[in-house]
Design a protein around this motif. Structure first.
Motif, short mmCIF file in Angstrom:
data_model
loop_
_atom_site.label_atom_id
_atom_site.label_comp_id
_atom_site.label_asym_id
_atom_site.label_seq_id
_atom_site.Cartn_x
_atom_site.Cartn_y
_atom_site.Cartn_z
N LEU A 29 -23.64 -6.04 -51.08
CA LEU A 29 -22.46 -5.91 -50.22
C LEU A 29 -21.58 -7.16 -50.26
CD1 LEU A 29 -24.01 -4.04 -47.22
CD2 LEU A 29 -22.70 -3.14 -49.11
N GLY A 84 -22.27 -7.97 -33.50
CA GLY A 84 -21.25 -6.96 -33.78
C GLY A 84 -20.43 -7.30 -35.00
N ILE A 85 -20.02 -8.56 -35.12
CA ILE A 85 -19.22 -8.97 -36.27
C ILE A 85 -20.01 -8.74 -37.55
CG2 ILE A 85 -18.17 -10.94 -37.44
CD1 ILE A 85 -17.36 -12.00 -34.70
N VAL A 87 -22.48 -6.58 -38.09
CA VAL A 87 -22.57 -5.14 -38.37
C VAL A 87 -21.22 -4.61 -38.87
CG1 VAL A 87 -22.91 -2.88 -37.32
CG2 VAL A 87 -24.48 -4.71 -36.82
N GLY A 88 -20.12 -5.10 -38.27
CA GLY A 88 -18.79 -4.68 -38.71
C GLY A 88 -18.54 -5.05 -40.15
N MET A 89 -18.97 -6.25 -40.54
CA MET A 89 -18.78 -6.65 -41.93
C MET A 89 -19.63 -5.79 -42.86
SD MET A 89 -18.32 -10.75 -41.91
CE MET A 89 -17.27 -10.74 -43.34
N ALA A 91 -20.44 -2.67 -42.30
CA ALA A 91 -19.79 -1.37 -42.38
C ALA A 91 -18.58 -1.43 -43.31
CB ALA A 91 -19.37 -0.92 -40.99
N ALA A 92 -17.78 -2.49 -43.17
CA ALA A 92 -16.59 -2.63 -44.01
C ALA A 92 -16.99 -2.76 -45.47
CB ALA A 92 -15.79 -3.85 -43.58
N ALA A 93 -18.04 -3.53 -45.73
CA ALA A 93 -18.48 -3.73 -47.11
C ALA A 93 -18.98 -2.43 -47.71
CB ALA A 93 -19.57 -4.80 -47.16
N PRO B 149 -19.46 -6.72 -25.95
CA PRO B 149 -19.01 -7.69 -26.98
C PRO B 149 -19.43 -7.26 -28.38
CG PRO B 149 -20.12 -8.82 -25.20
CD PRO B 149 -20.28 -7.37 -24.92
N TYR B 150 -20.61 -6.65 -28.48
CA TYR B 150 -21.08 -6.15 -29.77
C TYR B 150 -20.09 -5.15 -30.36
CZ TYR B 150 -23.75 -3.06 -32.83
OH TYR B 150 -24.15 -2.27 -33.87
N GLY B 153 -17.11 -6.82 -31.55
CA GLY B 153 -17.47 -7.58 -32.74
C GLY B 153 -17.41 -6.74 -34.01
N ILE B 154 -17.80 -5.47 -33.90
CA ILE B 154 -17.75 -4.59 -35.08
C ILE B 154 -16.33 -4.55 -35.63
CG2 ILE B 154 -17.98 -2.21 -35.86
CD1 ILE B 154 -20.27 -1.86 -33.94
N GLY B 157 -15.39 -7.86 -37.21
CA GLY B 157 -16.07 -8.03 -38.50
C GLY B 157 -15.39 -7.25 -39.61
N MET B 158 -15.00 -6.01 -39.31
CA MET B 158 -14.34 -5.21 -40.36
C MET B 158 -13.01 -5.83 -40.76
SD MET B 158 -15.13 -1.28 -39.41
CE MET B 158 -14.61 -0.71 -41.01
N PHE B 161 -13.54 -8.86 -42.86
CA PHE B 161 -13.93 -8.53 -44.23
C PHE B 161 -12.70 -8.13 -45.04
CE2 PHE B 161 -15.52 -6.06 -47.71
CZ PHE B 161 -16.62 -6.81 -48.11
N PHE B 162 -11.84 -7.34 -44.46
CA PHE B 162 -10.66 -6.90 -45.20
C PHE B 162 -9.52 -7.90 -45.10
CE2 PHE B 162 -12.47 -2.51 -44.74
CZ PHE B 162 -12.74 -2.38 -46.08
#
Lengths: 139, 207
Positions: A29, A84-85, A87-89, A91-93, B149-150, B153-154, B157-158, B161-162
């Motif tokens: 990823l 969360g960050i 997991v978000g990364m 998911a994005a990856a 917060p989780y 955070g998702i 994070g996305m 990444f982008f």
């Protein structure tokens, strides 16, 4: 005695397999290089590797033991945000590896609005997660 | 003027309208003696008609042929890509806003559903309860102080990444998505070049 040796071998080899799988997943990823690229800290990539290893070890240990601290719940906010960050990364990856968005954008003939589609994914994840924790799960 | 040299570089890709006559100045850069250049620039290479597909591939050989007919003595040197892709603009390419809204909602609901499935799949709830106990020493069935917060955070994070916060970006490097779009476009172009070339060669054989 022979049972103990057997258990040690089984435990060690399953740990080895899970550890390899975890690192392989992260490598495919490409989250660590992405973070290093964003923050321009490629020099510290070794330290990031160790951070992953130590974090996984720590998580395994406290997950299997029954130890706990006695802090105020406020400290959970940064932990929640950080997990969360991450997991978000992930998911994005995953979305990116599967090449969903370029194909979709091409199919329906948009290029400039791909950001808006991206926001649909992001907001969908956030609201889906909020809905899950606040409404979906029963007490 | 027998020894004059001209250099041609085709553009990789450009757009044209139906019924447009594509001249050399539109599809290529040319370096040539001043008096020749204006004449060559105005040469017509291709006439786009209704029957054409949405992509036309023009080979550098077609361009050379046109020039050669007028100036057989010129020394023509080509630089860069051997084909140019013409994207024919049709009117029906405008997208329905309704269509877009449907796709948006589809992605929105789908993304929400997948994150919920993921949470159930990996027992995220149990993990959150465990983390709550680990930090505070108390049990809490619904540790919202961790989970809200989780959830945000998702999203962060996305976006990280982008490399986009709506339209603002943190640095000038292209995001993985942009690189992915570029690669996908290149693959498509390559496919179009090969396919259209085969088709037009077949047509020539039939003629």
């Amino acid at each position: 005695m022979i049972k103990d040796v057997f258990l040690i071998v089984v435990g060690f080899s399953s740990g080895l397999a899970v550890g390899c799988g975890f690192v392989a997943f992260l490598t495919v990823l490409g989250i660590i290089p992405r973070l290093a690229q964003l923050t321009k800290t490629f020099r510290f990539i070794r330290a990031y590797e160790w951070s992953i290893v130590v974090g996984a070890l720590f998580g395994t240990w406290v997950g299997l033991r029954d130890i706990h601290l006695a802090t105020a719940p406020v400290f959970l906010i940064p932990i929640g945000l950080a997990s969360g960050i991450f997991v978000g990364m992930l998911a994005a990856a995953l979305t990116e590896v599967l090449n969903v968005l370029p194909i979709l954008a091409k199919r329906i003939g948009i290029n400039e609005q791909i950001l808006i589609l991206l926001m649909a994914l992001v907001l969908g994840k956030v609201f889906g997660s909020l809905f899950h924790w606040t409404i979906f799960v029963d007490d | 003027m027998g020894s004059a040299v001209i250099y041609i570089r085709l553009r990789q890709k450009f757009k044209a309208k139906i019924n447009e006559v594509i001249r050399i100045k539109k599809m290529a850069q040319i370096i040539a003696p001043e008096n020749l250049r204006h004449r060559i620039n105005e040469l017509a290479v291709y006439h786009v008609t209704e029957e054409d597909n949405s992509f036309i591939v023009i080979d550098v050989m077609d361009v050379i042929k046109e020039i050669y007919q007028l100036y057989p003595d010129l020394d023509i040197q080509t630089v860069g890509p051997p084909q140019a892709i013409v994207e024919v603009e049709s009117k029906k390419r405008k997208m329905m806003p309704l269509f877009f809204i449907i796709v948006w909602l589809l992605l929105f609901i789908g993304a929400g559903l997948t994150i919920m499935n993921f949470h159930e799949d990996v027992s995220m709830r149990g993990v959150h309860q465990k983390i709550y106990y680990l930090m505070t020493g108390k049990t809490n069935d619904k540790p919202l102080i961790l989970q809200i917060p989780y959830s945000f955070g998702i999203g962060i994070g996305m976006i990280l990444f982008f490399n986009h916060i709506f339209k603002k970006r943190f640095n000038e490097e292209p995001s993985p998505l942009e690189v992915e779009m570029f690669n996908y476009q290149q693959d498509l172009d390559q496919y179009v070049i090969v396919q259209e070339k085969q088709k037009s060669e077949l047509k020539k054989h039939h003629d």
